[in-house]
Write an enzyme that holds these catalytic residues in place. Structure first.
Site, mmCIF file in Angstrom:
data_model
loop_
_atom_site.group_PDB
_atom_site.id
_atom_site.type_symbol
_atom_site.label_atom_id
_atom_site.label_comp_id
_atom_site.label_asym_id
_atom_site.label_seq_id
_atom_site.Cartn_x
_atom_site.Cartn_y
_atom_site.Cartn_z
ATOM 1 N N HIS A 18 0.812 -1.216 0.000
ATOM 2 C CA HIS A 18 0.000 0.000 0.000
ATOM 3 C C HIS A 18 0.848 1.269 0.000
ATOM 4 C CE1 HIS A 18 -3.268 -2.771 1.521
ATOM 5 N NE2 HIS A 18 -3.892 -2.105 0.579
ATOM 6 N N GLU A 31 -3.217 -0.016 -8.882
ATOM 7 C CA GLU A 31 -4.561 0.222 -8.361
ATOM 8 C C GLU A 31 -4.880 1.705 -8.226
ATOM 9 O OE1 GLU A 31 -4.865 -0.013 -3.677
ATOM 10 O OE2 GLU A 31 -3.754 -1.751 -4.420
ATOM 11 N N HIS A 90 -7.013 -5.197 -10.200
ATOM 12 C CA HIS A 90 -7.283 -4.902 -8.786
ATOM 13 C C HIS A 90 -8.783 -4.868 -8.565
ATOM 14 C CE1 HIS A 90 -7.986 -1.804 -5.555
ATOM 15 N NE2 HIS A 90 -7.053 -2.523 -4.950
#
Length: 383
Positions: free
Chosen positions: A189, A239, A289
């Site tokens: 992330h 993403e 994603h």
């Protein structure tokens, strides 16, 4: 056939942990198409309806033309997640209409299916190594042969020795528990600075990660390239990247091994097909994603079916889907999705059910995108 209305539905179904935004495009022949524009902000619904109003009275079959007009809606209104999610949701709904009108699945309009099943993955997130193992084994018991997890519990761009040790302990515990035949996908992330991403990537290598996802934030491609050059693990990202233009430099600089565009953010069905084709020329895997809703999953599967470089599909595991889908949602079985059945996307949404469950406050499930329990070296905790 003419478009008569474009409407957004924001809803938080029972058991769901966030709000979802779906798009309904109606026509004068009674054919309705469904799309999805979920971003975590219900304000995207207003963008959907503002853009959609420009399509009223137009032929829904002219999808490329409509995509271009929506993308070029205004000189300063271009790109960004709200704009692109709105375009994506409308685009998906238009493909649904076209498939229904022609009585074929969407994938038949994209070149036809070249596979009948789609590899999928579960999760191994957890606050502790034991929690991560428990979660991992629950997915393996369902037949999953690939698991993704974010083992990093810190917030901020710079980690700590304690947080790094904790992340490695989780991955080690999961690898030992599931064995070598289950692939582990390490998700970050964008939590690391380049030098820390390299150090952690090298430390993780002994656990044979299938990929190292978004090790640094997505804004600086040269920073990502530095990580790619410094580790011996396939790099995945995408993403938070939108349109073919957003992926261009990643491919040209050969920064990534796996491309992860999200079909309800990156531009919809048409744009994902183009991104996949660009990735194919660089021998990059196509791995959409999707932590969102049932329309996102079904739309992605139609594109996956037609792409030679498709590798693995995220998402499609929400038990709450049954609250908004009419009939049965085709969940993955034994680690795979099946080729969608029916015409258009192959599913319908329950408009009345969505209206019964208005949006509420977002929350994340236990163990996923964990709240920090290790201090950061910096005060900022916005990453």
């Amino acid at each position: 056939m003419k478009i008569t209305e474009v409407k957004a539905f924001a809803t938080r179904p029972p058991e769901a942990t966030r709000n979802y935004v779906f798009v309904k495009v109606s026509t004068d022949e009674g054919i309705v198409g469904w799309g999805e524009a979920t971003v975590g902000a219900v304000s995207v619904g207003a963008v959907v309806e503002e853009l959609g109003a420009t399509l009223v009275g137009k032929n829904p079959f002219r999808i490329e033309e409509h995509w271009q007009s929506l993308y070029n809606f205004g000189h300063n209104v271009r790109g960004g997640v709200l704009h692109m999610a709105a375009i994506s949701g409308i685009d998906i709904a238009l493909w649904d209409i076209k498939g229904k009108a022609l009585n074929v699945p969407v994938y038949e309009l994209l070149g036809g299916a070249m596979r009948d099943s789609f590899w999928a993955y579960g999760r191994f997130d957890g606050r502790t190594p034991d929690d991560a193992v428990k979660n991992a084994l629950s997915w393996v018991e369902q037949g999953m042969t690939a698991l993704k997890g974010d083992p990093f519990a810190h917030q901020g761009l710079f980690t700590t020795v304690e947080s790094e040790r904790d992340a490695l302990a989780k991955v080690k515990a999961v690898r030992e528990a599931v064995g070598d035949d289950v692939e582990l996908l390490i998700e970050v992330h964008g939590r690391l600075a380049p030098h820390e991403a390299i150090r952690m990537g090298n430390a993780l290598e002994e656990y044979r990660p299938f990929w190292y996802e978004e090790p640094v934030p997505p804004e600086n491609i040269d920073a990502m390239a530095k990580v790619t050059a410094g580790v011996n693990i396939p790099i995945a990202t995408g993403e938070r990247i939108y349109t073919k233009w957003g992926f261009r430099e990643l491919f040209e600089k050969q920064v990534i091994d796996m491309a992860q565009p999200d079909i309800c953010h990156a531009g919809g069905i048409l744009e994902l097909k183009k991104i996949a084709a660009m990735a194919e020329t660089y021998y990059v895997g196509f791995c959409p994603h999707n932590p969102y809703g049932p329309i996102n999953t079904m739309a992605a599967l139609h594109v996956d079916a037609t792409c030679p470089n498709f590798l693995i599909q995220e998402g499609g595991h929400g038990s709450w889907y049954q609250h908004v889908v009419k009939g049965e949602f085709p969940f993955q079985k034994d680690g795979y999705f099946s080729l969608p059945e029916g015409v258009g996307l192959g599913i319908e949404l329950d408009e009345a059910a969505m209206l019964q469950h208005p949006p509420g406050e977002d929350s994340h499930p236990e163990g996923y995108l964990q709240a920090a329990h290790f201090p950061s070296r910096q005060q900022n905790t916005w990453i």
